[in-house]
Design an enzyme around this catalytic site. Structure first.
Site, PDB file in Angstrom:
ATOM      1  N   LYS A   1       0.857  -1.185   0.000  1.00 11.85           N
ATOM      2  CA  LYS A   1       0.000   0.000   0.000  1.00 11.85           C
ATOM      3  C   LYS A   1       0.886   1.225   0.000  1.00 11.85           C
ATOM      4  CE  LYS A   1      -4.523   0.643   0.470  1.00 11.85           C
ATOM      5  NZ  LYS A   1      -5.513  -0.404   0.161  1.00 11.85           N
TER       6      LYS A   1
HETATM    7  N1  GLU Z   1      -7.196  -0.016  -3.017  1.00 15.15           N
HETATM    8  C1  GLU Z   1      -7.938  -1.203  -3.292  1.00 15.15           C
HETATM    9  C2  GLU Z   1      -7.912  -2.138  -2.093  1.00 15.15           C
HETATM   10  O1  GLU Z   1      -7.764  -1.724  -0.975  1.00 15.15           O
HETATM   11  C3  GLU Z   1      -7.507  -1.858  -4.599  1.00 15.15           C
HETATM   12  C4  GLU Z   1      -6.074  -2.301  -4.658  1.00 15.15           C
HETATM   13  C5  GLU Z   1      -5.645  -2.751  -6.054  1.00 15.15           C
HETATM   14  O2  GLU Z   1      -6.469  -2.790  -6.945  1.00 15.15           O
HETATM   15  O3  GLU Z   1      -4.464  -3.061  -6.183  1.00 15.15           O
HETATM   16  O4  GLU Z   1      -8.144  -3.316  -2.201  1.00 15.15           O
END
Ligand code: GLU
Length: 418
Positions: A108
């Site tokens: 993240k």
């Molecule tokens: N931000 C989204 C999540 O928390 C998507 C992450 C992604 O598509 O890599 O799952």
């Protein structure tokens, strides 16, 4: 836990992990490895503002684990972002991708900024500087960012462009959630919301409740909340409550979601609309409904309000919306929880489809995407449910166990280097 990561959300992620590691009797050596993110980068982002001054923002990228493949996860722009929060979200991505059976680890990123307080030009400079600073860590085979709270397909386009400028050729697979024009996927923008609806429909079927008899309350009207509301109302359920940061609207007969969706897109806050009674975000969570969907930030359902929730199903569209204490209260009250790492996995599943299409230079029809998404959702839901019933445990523990077990298997197979 080392002090750098200390944050309520990281403590929640670690407490969940400890609880599950104990229940599944996970190898103690692996426990320590999986509790700490593999790699974390903190960057300073000096940005020239439109008025000529320079402001320094702070950004993060945390790769929690990459035993099963390149790490994957969104990029969040929010004024409260910290290293610890990003680390927690990265850990949840590891379990989420493993649970969905995607060949990824978890990561993240984030920048501590209110994106709405910047001009478009400032936002572009901030994004490009961030991309340049995290460049050594990311790439289609290393770590693939995507949209999250506060970031849009346009932000992903700037990220992809900056990455591509650095290597000297276009690399669409370096980022997901991009606009269609540069290798984005059909269905990605609504994917998390569609997944939330599909998972909830699986749960309703399990409980023997028809869609026509279902009332839905949604906290948060960003990308996830708004598409969830739209798709639920198209499917025939009654969406009776919605909210954004400022507050919400409630109408027990059902809200005109189409109109609210269009108006909100044009920038009108829900509080300015007259489609229902005005409620605070706190009141919204305790409204009488079949399905409650927190689709905003973490730690919204706590020991303070868990006893007052009046839903039968709680679908966690947000990451980490429920504290450990609230979880125990809801379990006692027999609320069926679709945990975050399952409920919101539609987003990363379609991100995976986008990456596969980019890498193969071969693009799919929207019906292929929907069908494949639906298949993965049904499989993940049924597997988690069977596991929960067999082990006589909750959906959350079953989901975490499944995800953690797959990651543990990968670590055991690969061994420890050196
Ligand atoms: N931000 C989204 C999540 O928390 C998507 C992450 C992604 O598509 O890599 O799952």
């Amino acid at each position: 836990m080392i002090a750098e990561f200390d944050h309520p959300t990281f403590r929640l992620a670690v407490a969940q992990f400890d609880q599950v590691a104990e229940a599944m009797n996970l190898d103690t050596n692996l426990r320590e490895r999986l509790k700490t993110p593999q790699r974390s980068l903190v960057v300073a982002l000096p940005i020239r503002m439109d008025d000529g001054t320079v402001r320094v923002f702070h950004g993060y990228r945390v790769q929690h684990d990459s035993a099963r493949g390149p790490s994957k996860g969104g990029l969040r722009y929010h004024q409260d972002v910290t290293l610890g929060e990003v680390a927690a979200l990265a850990m949840w991505m590891t379990w989420k991708t493993a649970l969905a059976g995607l060949p990824y680890g978890g990561a993240k990123g984030g920048i501590t900024v209110d994106p709405h307080a910047l001009s478009l030009a400032e936002l572009e400079r901030l994004t490009r500087r961030y991309a340049a600073e995290v460049f050594p860590l990311i790439g289609p085979d290393k770590d693939i960012p995507a949209t999250d709270i506060g970031t849009t397909p346009q932000v992903m386009a700037w990220l992809m462009d900056t990455y591509s400028q650095q290597v000297g050729f276009s690399v669409p697979g370096a980022v997901t959630g991009k606009p269609l024009a540069i290798g984005g996927s059909l269905g990605r923008e609504e994917a998390t919301g569609r997944g939330v609806v599909d998972f909830t429909i699986e749960a309703l079927r399990h409980k023997g409740i028809s869609l026509e008899d279902t009332s839905v309350v949604i906290q948060g009207f960003g990308n996830v909340g708004s598409h969830t509301a739209r798709i639920f109302s198209e499917a025939g359920a009654r969406v009776v409550g919605v909210s954004d940061v400022a507050g919400g609207l409630f109408n027990p007969k059902g809200l005109p979601i189409d109109e609210i969706f269009q108006q909100h897109r044009l920038g009108r806050p829900l509080q300015d609309m007259k489609a229902g009674d005005h409620v605070t975000n706190d009141e919204l969570l305790t409204l009488d409904c079949t399905v409650l969907i927190p689709a905003a930030l973490s730690e919204q359902i706590t020991e303070k309000n868990a006893g007052r929730l009046r839903c039968r199903i709680l679908t966690e569209a947000a990451n980490g919306p429920t504290t450990l204490e609230a979880d125990a209260i809801l379990d006692d009250r027999d609320v069926f929880i679709i945990p975050d790492i399952l409920a919101n996995s539609g987003g990363v599943i379609v991100s995976y489809f986008e990456w596969v299409q980019d890498v193969q230079r071969f693009f799919w029809q929207e019906r292929d995407i929907r069908q494949r998404l639906q298949e993965l959702i049904t499989t993940a839901f049924q597997r988690t449910l069977c596991f929960a019933e067999e082990k006589k445990t909750t959906m959350r523990i079953a989901a975490l166990m499944n995800g953690i077990d797959r990651v543990a298997q990968a670590h055991t197979a690969r061994g420890l280097y050196p």
